[in-house]
Design a protein around this motif. Sequence first.
Motif, PDB file in Angstrom:
ATOM      1  N   GLU A  24      52.303  45.121  24.303  1.00 20.34           N
ATOM      2  CA  GLU A  24      53.430  45.187  25.231  1.00 20.34           C
ATOM      3  C   GLU A  24      53.105  44.517  26.556  1.00 20.34           C
ATOM      4  O   GLU A  24      53.937  43.803  27.135  1.00 20.34           O
ATOM      5  CB  GLU A  24      53.832  46.642  25.458  1.00 20.34           C
ATOM      6  N   TYR A  27      53.208  40.761  26.047  1.00 20.07           N
ATOM      7  CA  TYR A  27      54.593  40.284  25.925  1.00 20.07           C
ATOM      8  C   TYR A  27      55.274  40.228  27.286  1.00 20.07           C
ATOM      9  O   TYR A  27      55.921  39.226  27.634  1.00 20.07           O
ATOM     10  CB  TYR A  27      55.361  41.206  24.982  1.00 20.07           C
ATOM     11  N   THR A  30      53.864  37.440  29.515  1.00 12.75           N
ATOM     12  CA  THR A  30      54.386  36.132  29.098  1.00 12.75           C
ATOM     13  C   THR A  30      55.829  35.946  29.549  1.00 12.75           C
ATOM     14  O   THR A  30      56.210  34.877  30.042  1.00 12.75           O
ATOM     15  CB  THR A  30      54.295  36.001  27.567  1.00 12.75           C
ATOM     16  N   LEU A  31      56.629  37.001  29.381  1.00 18.60           N
ATOM     17  CA  LEU A  31      58.032  36.922  29.786  1.00 18.60           C
ATOM     18  C   LEU A  31      58.159  36.730  31.298  1.00 18.60           C
ATOM     19  O   LEU A  31      58.985  35.935  31.764  1.00 18.60           O
ATOM     20  CB  LEU A  31      58.769  38.184  29.350  1.00 18.60           C
TER      21      LEU A  31
END
Length: 266
Positions: A24, A27, A30-31
Amino acid sequence: MSLERKDEHDHHGWMEGRDLSPIEQGYLMTLMWLDKRFRVVDYLELLETMYYRVNLQMPKSHTEQYNLDNKFWYWYPLYTLGAFSTIAYIVAAVTGALLGFYYAPSTAAAEEATVAYDTVVVIMMEMNFGFFLRSLHRWSAQIMTAAVFLHMLRVYFTGAYKEPREVNWLIGIVLISLTMAFGYTGYLLPWTQLSYWAGQIGVEMALSVPFIGEWIAQLVFGGFSLGASTLQRMYILHVFILPFVVTGLIALHIGIVWMQGIAEPH
């Protein structure tokens, strides 16, 4: 929703206050990295808003209007032919792309036949899983052709071509015609005796068209007799033109079905 730059938010501080797994965290990091540079979140929110607005405007289907059992029509086998033909097309496209790495569209003389035929023999006899790959490509193309034909019959006999779905019916007619063109151009690529005489029949059919027959024969087949230019044209049509046209029309076709809903028989 406005796409103006919003106030900066302490994302890292927000993450520290939560118990997140490494996946998580990776992710979200990266976002955030993408969002800071390309405003990904803003555009995702815009697409989400458009999605819900379109869904609110989707018309009710026949089963919804008359409180029928949705599971009956939506799982009825005849109503899966469109999806079935799309899956077969995807399989044919993927296997065809893999076969393209080994195929050479050349009519030059080789040891026993032409270069095009020899490359097909190499794929079938020497390449690992080559026989399976070509057979999968061939059978998926044949299954796609049959599924598209049956899909058109189902649409016709259930009256799904009527207003307001007449535009999608016309797109379907174009798609089944292009499916036939896909099969014909692919049939000529091995450049066997069957391929050669199938091409010769195509030339004769083109020449039989009034007024523009000779022009069609020269454009599609490269002349009035078969040769290297014929195979080259079939290869370009099969690999570089038809896939992009058919993929675009399939996307448009499915998009219209999604917007209008499925037309059950009345």
